[in-house]
Design a protein around this motif. Structure first.
Motif, PDB file in Angstrom:
ATOM      1  N   LEU A   1      12.054  36.377  42.866  1.00 46.59           N
ATOM      2  CA  LEU A   1      12.875  35.284  43.410  1.00 46.59           C
ATOM      3  C   LEU A   1      12.118  34.473  44.467  1.00 46.59           C
ATOM      4  CD1 LEU A   1      16.318  37.095  43.816  1.00 46.59           C
ATOM      5  CD2 LEU A   1      15.754  35.285  42.172  1.00 46.59           C
ATOM      6  N   ILE A   2      11.126  35.088  45.092  1.00 44.09           N
ATOM      7  CA  ILE A   2      10.375  34.409  46.148  1.00 44.09           C
ATOM      8  C   ILE A   2       9.513  33.271  45.625  1.00 44.09           C
ATOM      9  CG2 ILE A   2      10.341  36.380  47.723  1.00 44.09           C
ATOM     10  CD1 ILE A   2       7.650  37.179  46.604  1.00 44.09           C
ATOM     11  N   ALA A   3       9.475  33.090  44.309  1.00 44.06           N
ATOM     12  CA  ALA A   3       8.723  31.966  43.733  1.00 44.06           C
ATOM     13  C   ALA A   3       9.560  30.697  43.658  1.00 44.06           C
ATOM     14  CB  ALA A   3       8.215  32.337  42.341  1.00 44.06           C
ATOM     15  N   SER A   4      10.780  30.737  44.139  1.00 43.46           N
ATOM     16  CA  SER A   4      11.705  29.606  43.930  1.00 43.46           C
ATOM     17  C   SER A   4      11.185  28.298  44.502  1.00 43.46           C
ATOM     18  CB  SER A   4      13.072  29.937  44.532  1.00 43.46           C
ATOM     19  OG  SER A   4      12.996  30.043  45.948  1.00 43.46           O
ATOM     20  N   GLN A   5      10.552  28.340  45.678  1.00 41.40           N
ATOM     21  CA  GLN A   5      10.086  27.098  46.279  1.00 41.40           C
ATOM     22  C   GLN A   5       8.976  26.451  45.447  1.00 41.40           C
ATOM     23  OE1 GLN A   5       8.830  25.200  50.582  1.00 41.40           O
ATOM     24  NE2 GLN A   5       8.351  27.337  50.227  1.00 41.40           N
TER      25      GLN A   5
ATOM     26  N   GLN B   1      14.169  35.237  33.523  1.00 39.12           N
ATOM     27  CA  GLN B   1      15.287  34.291  33.486  1.00 39.12           C
ATOM     28  C   GLN B   1      14.775  32.854  33.363  1.00 39.12           C
ATOM     29  OE1 GLN B   1      18.424  35.717  33.756  1.00 39.12           O
ATOM     30  NE2 GLN B   1      19.331  33.753  33.163  1.00 39.12           N
ATOM     31  N   ALA B   2      13.681  32.570  34.036  1.00 40.77           N
ATOM     32  CA  ALA B   2      13.118  31.225  33.981  1.00 40.77           C
ATOM     33  C   ALA B   2      12.595  30.899  32.587  1.00 40.77           C
ATOM     34  CB  ALA B   2      12.002  31.091  35.017  1.00 40.77           C
ATOM     35  N   LEU B   3      11.955  31.872  31.953  1.00 38.41           N
ATOM     36  CA  LEU B   3      11.414  31.642  30.609  1.00 38.41           C
ATOM     37  C   LEU B   3      12.521  31.403  29.576  1.00 38.41           C
ATOM     38  CD1 LEU B   3       8.563  34.295  30.588  1.00 38.41           C
ATOM     39  CD2 LEU B   3       8.271  31.807  30.478  1.00 38.41           C
ATOM     40  N   GLU B   4      13.714  31.899  29.852  1.00 40.55           N
ATOM     41  CA  GLU B   4      14.820  31.730  28.912  1.00 40.55           C
ATOM     42  C   GLU B   4      15.662  30.478  29.191  1.00 40.55           C
ATOM     43  OE1 GLU B   4      17.196  35.220  28.751  1.00 40.55           O
ATOM     44  OE2 GLU B   4      15.535  36.528  28.095  1.00 40.55           O
ATOM     45  N   SER B   5      15.347  29.781  30.284  1.00 41.27           N
ATOM     46  CA  SER B   5      16.138  28.610  30.654  1.00 41.27           C
ATOM     47  C   SER B   5      15.773  27.412  29.778  1.00 41.27           C
ATOM     48  CB  SER B   5      15.908  28.251  32.129  1.00 41.27           C
ATOM     49  OG  SER B   5      16.486  27.007  32.450  1.00 41.27           O
TER      50      SER B   5
ATOM     51  N   GLN C   1      18.087  27.036  41.665  1.00 41.57           N
ATOM     52  CA  GLN C   1      19.088  27.932  42.232  1.00 41.57           C
ATOM     53  C   GLN C   1      19.918  28.599  41.145  1.00 41.57           C
ATOM     54  OE1 GLN C   1      22.557  26.352  44.363  1.00 41.57           O
ATOM     55  NE2 GLN C   1      22.066  27.747  46.059  1.00 41.57           N
ATOM     56  N   SER C   2      20.253  27.839  40.107  1.00 35.27           N
ATOM     57  CA  SER C   2      21.056  28.423  39.020  1.00 35.27           C
ATOM     58  C   SER C   2      20.288  29.545  38.325  1.00 35.27           C
ATOM     59  CB  SER C   2      21.448  27.335  38.013  1.00 35.27           C
ATOM     60  OG  SER C   2      20.310  26.826  37.332  1.00 35.27           O
ATOM     61  N   ILE C   3      18.987  29.352  38.139  1.00 35.14           N
ATOM     62  CA  ILE C   3      18.163  30.393  37.523  1.00 35.14           C
ATOM     63  C   ILE C   3      18.074  31.602  38.436  1.00 35.14           C
ATOM     64  CG2 ILE C   3      15.843  30.949  36.701  1.00 35.14           C
ATOM     65  CD1 ILE C   3      15.555  27.957  35.963  1.00 35.14           C
ATOM     66  N   ALA C   4      17.856  31.345  39.726  1.00 40.42           N
ATOM     67  CA  ALA C   4      17.716  32.440  40.688  1.00 40.42           C
ATOM     68  C   ALA C   4      19.002  33.245  40.796  1.00 40.42           C
ATOM     69  CB  ALA C   4      17.317  31.880  42.050  1.00 40.42           C
ATOM     70  N   MET C   5      20.133  32.563  40.864  1.00 44.87           N
ATOM     71  CA  MET C   5      21.402  33.279  40.993  1.00 44.87           C
ATOM     72  C   MET C   5      21.726  34.078  39.732  1.00 44.87           C
ATOM     73  SD  MET C   5      22.357  32.698  44.070  1.00 44.87           S
ATOM     74  CE  MET C   5      20.583  32.613  44.494  1.00 44.87           C
ATOM     75  N   ALA C   6      21.398  33.517  38.589  1.00 41.73           N
ATOM     76  CA  ALA C   6      21.638  34.241  37.337  1.00 41.73           C
ATOM     77  C   ALA C   6      20.778  35.501  37.268  1.00 41.73           C
ATOM     78  CB  ALA C   6      21.345  33.327  36.145  1.00 41.73           C
ATOM     79  N   ALA C   7      19.525  35.376  37.700  1.00 38.02           N
ATOM     80  CA  ALA C   7      18.621  36.533  37.707  1.00 38.02           C
ATOM     81  C   ALA C   7      19.116  37.594  38.679  1.00 38.02           C
ATOM     82  CB  ALA C   7      17.208  36.087  38.072  1.00 38.02           C
ATOM     83  N   ARG C   8      19.561  37.141  39.841  1.00 40.54           N
ATOM     84  CA  ARG C   8      20.046  38.085  40.847  1.00 40.54           C
ATOM     85  C   ARG C   8      21.273  38.844  40.341  1.00 40.54           C
ATOM     86  NH1 ARG C   8      19.803  38.213  46.558  1.00 40.54           N
ATOM     87  NH2 ARG C   8      18.735  36.201  46.603  1.00 40.54           N
ATOM     88  N   GLU C   9      22.209  38.113  39.764  1.00 41.96           N
ATOM     89  CA  GLU C   9      23.448  38.746  39.296  1.00 41.96           C
ATOM     90  C   GLU C   9      23.207  39.670  38.109  1.00 41.96           C
ATOM     91  OE1 GLU C   9      26.137  35.578  38.509  1.00 41.96           O
ATOM     92  OE2 GLU C   9      26.208  34.906  40.610  1.00 41.96           O
ATOM     93  N   ALA C  10      22.220  39.318  37.272  1.00 45.96           N
ATOM     94  CA  ALA C  10      21.930  40.153  36.100  1.00 45.96           C
ATOM     95  C   ALA C  10      20.990  41.301  36.438  1.00 45.96           C
ATOM     96  CB  ALA C  10      21.319  39.292  34.990  1.00 45.96           C
TER      97      ALA C  10
END
Length: 334
Positions: free
Chosen positions: A254-258, A295-299, A279-288
């Motif tokens: 998640l620390i790669a978000s910036q 998660q990013a590769l599947e977006s 943020q949507s990708i990060a939150m989805a990854a966190r919740e899953a």
């Protein structure tokens, strides 16, 4: 009295400088040893972006350099003498006598004085010591945090016969670092008292005198002691790279978000659009409970802007370490 006080402060200050220089040498040796130990940087106590432990310690080295230079200036400032009489007018001795006395003592004549040397000089000396103490407090606080059980990236040296806790034999408490943090609070208080000593009545009163009998020797002795004790900690600090690596991976990328946010803005998205997407990708990854990269590769939305290889490159922590050597060179540790 002020002339003799100046001699005492100069000699004691030189002893303090010796200890500070040794402490800085110790930090300058620790930083290169840990230059490439990857760790997580934290802001507000929360995982932010990758850093190296060596960068933390290189920052200490640079800060101590500034503190030493500042203290040297203030030490030179208090090394002044006066033989100018009861209110500074040289009514009974000419200025030439003062100049000769000060030359013999290795002091600078105070250009203009009253019955005393103005206390802004002494306040500057105390302020420089308080800043040094606060710097050491910052270093000690970092060690204390890194030594927490759930972090475990560094630890004070622990003697064979040392007891971590009188009640819990398993503990290794950072007692030296805690002591340094406590002493720094005294130094900051003494610095305020030094400021209060500046506004004396007319050509002098003695409201400062009783205060200085405590704060000048105490501040000087405290910094000398703190520097010596902290040097022993720094020289023998235990580093745990495996724990630093473990902590670096706790956020699952998640620390790669910036990095993603900035790249998307560069590609033409508004900052608001890029922020919402990442943020949507990060939150989805966190919740899953899955890695951010997966998660990013599947977006599908992210795929419109970035290729899989570009996504993998942005997710790599290596980008955060590209300029470490340059930073070390900038602080004189290249």
């Amino acid at each position: 009295l002020d002339t003799s006080l100046a001699l005492q402060m100069r000699e004691a200050g030189r002893a303090v400088l010796d200890e500070l220089v040794e402490l800085r040498v110790a930090t300058g040796e620790l930083a290169p040893r840990t230059r490439d130990v990857a760790a997580i940087g934290r802001s507000h106590g929360v995982h932010a972006e990758p850093i190296t432990l060596g960068l933390k310690f290189a920052g200490w080295y640079a800060e101590l350099g500034r503190g030493i230079e500042r203290f040297e200036r203030e030490l030179e400032g208090v090394a002044t003498g006066k033989v100018s009489g009861a209110v500074g007018t040289f009514a009974h001795l000419p200025p030439e006598v003062e100049e000769k006395v000060c030359e013999r003592l290795g002091l600078t004549p105070e250009p203009i004085s009253t019955q005393v040397i103005a206390r802004d000089r002494h306040a500057g000396y105390l302020g420089a010591l308080a800043i040094l103490g606060s710097s050491m407090d910052r270093f000690a606080t970092e060690i204390r945090h890194l030594a927490r059980t759930e972090v475990g990236e560094a630890e004070e040296p622990f003697g064979k016969k040392q007891k971590g806790s009188s009640a819990m034999p398993h503990k290794r408490n950072p007692i030296v670092s805690e002591r340094i943090s406590g002493m720094a609070r005294l130094l900051r208080g003494y610095s305020v008292a030094g400021l209060e000593n500046i506004p004396l009545w007319h050509e002098r009163d003695i409201s400062h005198s009783s205060v200085e009998r405590v704060i000048l020797p105490d501040s000087t002795g405290l910094v000398h002691y703190m520097a010596r004790r902290l040097r022993n900690v720094v020289e023998n600090l235990r580093i745990f790279p495996e724990n630093a690596a473990r902590n670096l991976g706790l956020s699952a990328g998640l620390i790669a978000s910036q990095a993603f946010l900035l790249e998307l803005v560069e590609r033409g998205l508004t900052r608001e659009e890029a922020y919402e997407l990442v943020q949507s990708i990060a939150m989805a990854a966190r919740e899953a409970g899955r890695p951010f990269l997966d998660q990013a590769l599947e977006s599908t939305e992210l795929a419109k802007e970035l290729s899989p290889d570009e996504i993998r490159e942005l997710a790599s922590p290596d980008r955060h370490f590209r300029h470490v050597a340059t930073i070390f060179e900038r602080v004189g540790l290249g």
